[in-house]
Design a protein around this motif. Sequence first.
Motif, PDB file in Angstrom:
ATOM      1  N   ILE A  64       0.697  -1.239   0.054  1.00 58.29           N
ATOM      2  CA  ILE A  64       0.058   0.049   0.041  1.00 58.29           C
ATOM      3  C   ILE A  64       0.725   1.289   0.137  1.00 58.29           C
ATOM      4  CG2 ILE A  64      -1.753   1.056   1.436  1.00 58.29           C
ATOM      5  CD1 ILE A  64      -2.731  -1.408   0.175  1.00 58.29           C
ATOM      6  N   THR A  65       0.718   2.304  -1.044  1.00 58.37           N
ATOM      7  CA  THR A  65       1.434   3.353  -1.222  1.00 58.37           C
ATOM      8  C   THR A  65       1.301   4.192  -0.166  1.00 58.37           C
ATOM      9  OG1 THR A  65       0.065   4.379  -2.627  1.00 58.37           O
ATOM     10  CG2 THR A  65       1.716   3.190  -3.648  1.00 58.37           C
ATOM     11  N   HIS A  66      -0.035   4.336   0.409  1.00 56.89           N
ATOM     12  CA  HIS A  66      -0.528   5.256   1.328  1.00 56.89           C
ATOM     13  C   HIS A  66      -1.715   5.272   1.855  1.00 56.89           C
ATOM     14  CE1 HIS A  66      -1.654   7.433  -2.224  1.00 56.89           C
ATOM     15  NE2 HIS A  66      -2.461   8.356  -1.646  1.00 56.89           N
ATOM     16  N   GLN A  67      -2.026   5.909   2.980  1.00 56.32           N
ATOM     17  CA  GLN A  67      -3.339   5.719   3.433  1.00 56.32           C
ATOM     18  C   GLN A  67      -4.767   6.093   2.923  1.00 56.32           C
ATOM     19  OE1 GLN A  67      -3.801   9.367   6.384  1.00 56.32           O
ATOM     20  NE2 GLN A  67      -1.523   8.836   6.035  1.00 56.32           N
ATOM     21  N   VAL A  87       0.110  -7.807   3.772  1.00 57.93           N
ATOM     22  CA  VAL A  87      -0.136  -6.546   3.854  1.00 57.93           C
ATOM     23  C   VAL A  87       1.151  -5.712   4.239  1.00 57.93           C
ATOM     24  CG1 VAL A  87      -1.598  -4.211   4.102  1.00 57.93           C
ATOM     25  CG2 VAL A  87      -2.572  -6.569   4.130  1.00 57.93           C
ATOM     26  N   VAL A  88       1.767  -4.952   3.412  1.00 58.26           N
ATOM     27  CA  VAL A  88       3.100  -4.278   3.406  1.00 58.26           C
ATOM     28  C   VAL A  88       2.716  -2.460   3.202  1.00 58.26           C
ATOM     29  CG1 VAL A  88       5.263  -3.872   2.604  1.00 58.26           C
ATOM     30  CG2 VAL A  88       4.178  -6.083   2.570  1.00 58.26           C
ATOM     31  N   ALA A  89       3.168  -1.852   4.336  1.00 59.95           N
ATOM     32  CA  ALA A  89       3.224  -0.280   4.412  1.00 59.95           C
ATOM     33  C   ALA A  89       4.480   0.161   4.911  1.00 59.95           C
ATOM     34  CB  ALA A  89       1.691   0.080   4.796  1.00 59.95           C
ATOM     35  N   HIS A  90       4.484   1.389   4.761  1.00 58.85           N
ATOM     36  CA  HIS A  90       5.754   2.289   5.289  1.00 58.85           C
ATOM     37  C   HIS A  90       5.206   2.391   6.887  1.00 58.85           C
ATOM     38  CE1 HIS A  90       8.302   5.543   6.627  1.00 58.85           C
ATOM     39  NE2 HIS A  90       9.131   5.271   5.646  1.00 58.85           N
ATOM     40  N   GLU A  91       6.363   2.384   7.621  1.00 53.96           N
ATOM     41  CA  GLU A  91       5.956   2.561   9.308  1.00 53.96           C
ATOM     42  C   GLU A  91       5.374   3.759   9.752  1.00 53.96           C
ATOM     43  OE1 GLU A  91       9.783   2.453  11.036  1.00 53.96           O
ATOM     44  OE2 GLU A  91      10.599   4.182  10.367  1.00 53.96           O
ATOM     45  N   ALA A  92       5.653   4.652   9.044  1.00 54.97           N
ATOM     46  CA  ALA A  92       4.758   6.384   9.221  1.00 54.97           C
ATOM     47  C   ALA A  92       3.414   5.996   8.749  1.00 54.97           C
ATOM     48  CB  ALA A  92       5.567   7.253   8.713  1.00 54.97           C
ATOM     49  N   GLU A  93       3.117   5.246   7.911  1.00 54.14           N
ATOM     50  CA  GLU A  93       1.816   5.107   7.152  1.00 54.14           C
ATOM     51  C   GLU A  93       0.753   4.101   7.725  1.00 54.14           C
ATOM     52  OE1 GLU A  93      -0.130   7.375   4.305  1.00 54.14           O
ATOM     53  OE2 GLU A  93       1.684   7.635   5.388  1.00 54.14           O
ATOM     54  N   ALA A  94       1.604   3.098   8.485  1.00 52.78           N
ATOM     55  CA  ALA A  94       0.749   1.838   8.961  1.00 52.78           C
ATOM     56  C   ALA A  94      -0.182   2.607   9.935  1.00 52.78           C
ATOM     57  CB  ALA A  94       1.815   0.947   9.506  1.00 52.78           C
ATOM     58  N   PRO A  95       0.002   3.348  10.904  1.00 53.68           N
ATOM     59  CA  PRO A  95      -1.074   3.606  11.969  1.00 53.68           C
ATOM     60  C   PRO A  95      -2.378   4.367  11.244  1.00 53.68           C
ATOM     61  CG  PRO A  95       1.253   4.567  12.789  1.00 53.68           C
ATOM     62  CD  PRO A  95       1.123   3.839  11.253  1.00 53.68           C
ATOM     63  N   TYR A  96      -2.116   4.622  10.278  1.00 53.53           N
ATOM     64  CA  TYR A  96      -3.348   5.242   9.658  1.00 53.53           C
ATOM     65  C   TYR A  96      -4.216   4.222   8.706  1.00 53.53           C
ATOM     66  CZ  TYR A  96      -1.233   9.657  10.755  1.00 53.53           C
ATOM     67  OH  TYR A  96      -0.471  10.877  11.192  1.00 53.53           O
ATOM     68  N   ILE A  97      -3.627   3.315   8.412  1.00 54.86           N
ATOM     69  CA  ILE A  97      -4.225   2.044   7.780  1.00 54.86           C
ATOM     70  C   ILE A  97      -4.732   1.105   8.606  1.00 54.86           C
ATOM     71  CG2 ILE A  97      -3.615   0.278   6.086  1.00 54.86           C
ATOM     72  CD1 ILE A  97      -1.308   2.024   4.891  1.00 54.86           C
ATOM     73  N   VAL A 138      -1.407  -4.627   9.226  1.00 57.02           N
ATOM     74  CA  VAL A 138      -0.243  -4.263   8.639  1.00 57.02           C
ATOM     75  C   VAL A 138       0.771  -5.397   9.059  1.00 57.02           C
ATOM     76  CG1 VAL A 138       1.565  -2.696   7.802  1.00 57.02           C
ATOM     77  CG2 VAL A 138      -0.840  -1.929   7.889  1.00 57.02           C
ATOM     78  N   HIS A 139       1.082  -6.290   7.916  1.00 55.73           N
ATOM     79  CA  HIS A 139       1.864  -7.434   8.406  1.00 55.73           C
ATOM     80  C   HIS A 139       3.338  -7.122   8.537  1.00 55.73           C
ATOM     81  CE1 HIS A 139      -2.006  -9.617   6.866  1.00 55.73           C
ATOM     82  NE2 HIS A 139      -1.532 -10.110   7.889  1.00 55.73           N
ATOM     83  N   GLU A 140       3.576  -6.259   7.644  1.00 55.30           N
ATOM     84  CA  GLU A 140       5.188  -5.700   7.501  1.00 55.30           C
ATOM     85  C   GLU A 140       5.242  -4.166   7.448  1.00 55.30           C
ATOM     86  OE1 GLU A 140       9.450  -6.725   5.300  1.00 55.30           O
ATOM     87  OE2 GLU A 140       7.561  -7.887   4.665  1.00 55.30           O
ATOM     88  N   GLU A 141       5.882  -3.582   8.245  1.00 54.69           N
ATOM     89  CA  GLU A 141       6.161  -2.152   8.242  1.00 54.69           C
ATOM     90  C   GLU A 141       7.543  -1.993   7.586  1.00 54.69           C
ATOM     91  OE1 GLU A 141       5.274   0.091  11.905  1.00 54.69           O
ATOM     92  OE2 GLU A 141       3.387  -1.186  12.010  1.00 54.69           O
ATOM     93  N   VAL A 142       7.468  -1.070   6.550  1.00 59.88           N
ATOM     94  CA  VAL A 142       8.884  -1.078   5.852  1.00 59.88           C
ATOM     95  C   VAL A 142       9.566   0.466   6.229  1.00 59.88           C
ATOM     96  CG1 VAL A 142       8.581  -2.846   4.264  1.00 59.88           C
ATOM     97  CG2 VAL A 142       7.508  -0.693   3.660  1.00 59.88           C
ATOM     98  N   THR A 143      10.766   0.660   5.442  1.00 63.60           N
ATOM     99  CA  THR A 143      11.559   1.601   5.492  1.00 63.60           C
ATOM    100  C   THR A 143      12.120   2.130   4.258  1.00 63.60           C
ATOM    101  OG1 THR A 143      13.287   0.713   6.410  1.00 63.60           O
ATOM    102  CG2 THR A 143      11.748   1.641   8.033  1.00 63.60           C
ATOM    103  N   ASP A 144      12.553   3.314   4.350  1.00 62.69           N
ATOM    104  CA  ASP A 144      13.185   3.745   2.868  1.00 62.69           C
ATOM    105  C   ASP A 144      14.487   2.829   2.729  1.00 62.69           C
ATOM    106  OD1 ASP A 144      13.521   5.763   0.859  1.00 62.69           O
ATOM    107  OD2 ASP A 144      15.190   6.647   1.722  1.00 62.69           O
ATOM    108  N   LYS A 145      14.604   2.545   1.409  1.00 65.45           N
ATOM    109  CA  LYS A 145      15.742   1.673   0.851  1.00 65.45           C
ATOM    110  C   LYS A 145      15.639   0.265   0.962  1.00 65.45           C
ATOM    111  CE  LYS A 145      17.743   5.310  -1.031  1.00 65.45           C
ATOM    112  NZ  LYS A 145      17.801   5.461  -2.418  1.00 65.45           N
ATOM    113  N   HIS A 166       4.075   8.235   2.649  1.00 67.86           N
ATOM    114  CA  HIS A 166       3.753   7.637   1.408  1.00 67.86           C
ATOM    115  C   HIS A 166       5.208   7.047   0.823  1.00 67.86           C
ATOM    116  CE1 HIS A 166       3.175   7.748  -3.100  1.00 67.86           C
ATOM    117  NE2 HIS A 166       2.146   8.153  -2.757  1.00 67.86           N
ATOM    118  N   ILE A 167       4.948   5.793  -0.033  1.00 68.66           N
ATOM    119  CA  ILE A 167       5.983   5.251  -0.657  1.00 68.66           C
ATOM    120  C   ILE A 167       5.636   5.091  -2.202  1.00 68.66           C
ATOM    121  CG2 ILE A 167       6.787   3.850   1.296  1.00 68.66           C
ATOM    122  CD1 ILE A 167       5.185   1.579   0.435  1.00 68.66           C
TER     123      ILE A 167
END
Length: 229
Positions: A64-67, A87-97, A138-145, A166-167
């Motif tokens: 998911i690119t964003h919320q 389900v995969v999302a950025h760690e800063a976006e996960a709480p909104y998802i 959100v099963h996996e919270e990811v980070t930049d790079k 957003h990613i």
Amino acid sequence: MKIAENTEVLFITRDGFSGFHLVLTWDEKNLVLIDACLPGMADDIVKAIANAGFKAEDLTHLIITHQDWDHVGSIRELVKIAPKIKVVAHEAEAPYIDGRELPIKLVKRLEQFDSLSPEMQTAVTQYKEMYESTPVTVHEEVTDKQVLPVCGGLEIVHTPGHTPGHIAVYLQKSRVIVVGDAANVENGQIVGFNPIHIHDPELAGISVEKIKGYDLNGVVAYHTGYLQL
């Protein structure tokens, strides 16, 4: 539309919207979908995946690119259809998802609720009820790079501005970047997203330049489609 050996753009429409460009990519063991349209569009997504020659129940990852509502709306249905899905999302976006926080734009609409049209009030109410009544894991919270070791390597590119977490996703094998709402394609160029929908304009501009800095064969923007470079 197939854009690389293991990548297809799924174009899905609904009345009142210009259409959404989801991306499906795969390898021998994995089937990955990027973004999930509006609520009630799971059947359309399933049909599009079938038209690409695959089964939605075989999905292994949903990135998911964003919320925003038009990117997360059918997560709940897809999770029921595909038992192996992560389900995969950025760690800063996960709480909104996942329901810990109400999405930023939903909060803004709730503040404006009395001034909205009856149709918009109905949509906002449905949006709020969806988040509060049916949490998403959100099963996996990811980070930049970070690189997901599937489908030839899927690099997470943190592109804040439209929303904080957003990613974009850089498909290393095909050198295609899936930018969600971090950018649009227009007249053969990568351009910024509509400013009225941007949370932080300064960060949004930096993110567009970050996208342009990748070695690219192509770009997929969620609302404006595929650009071959």
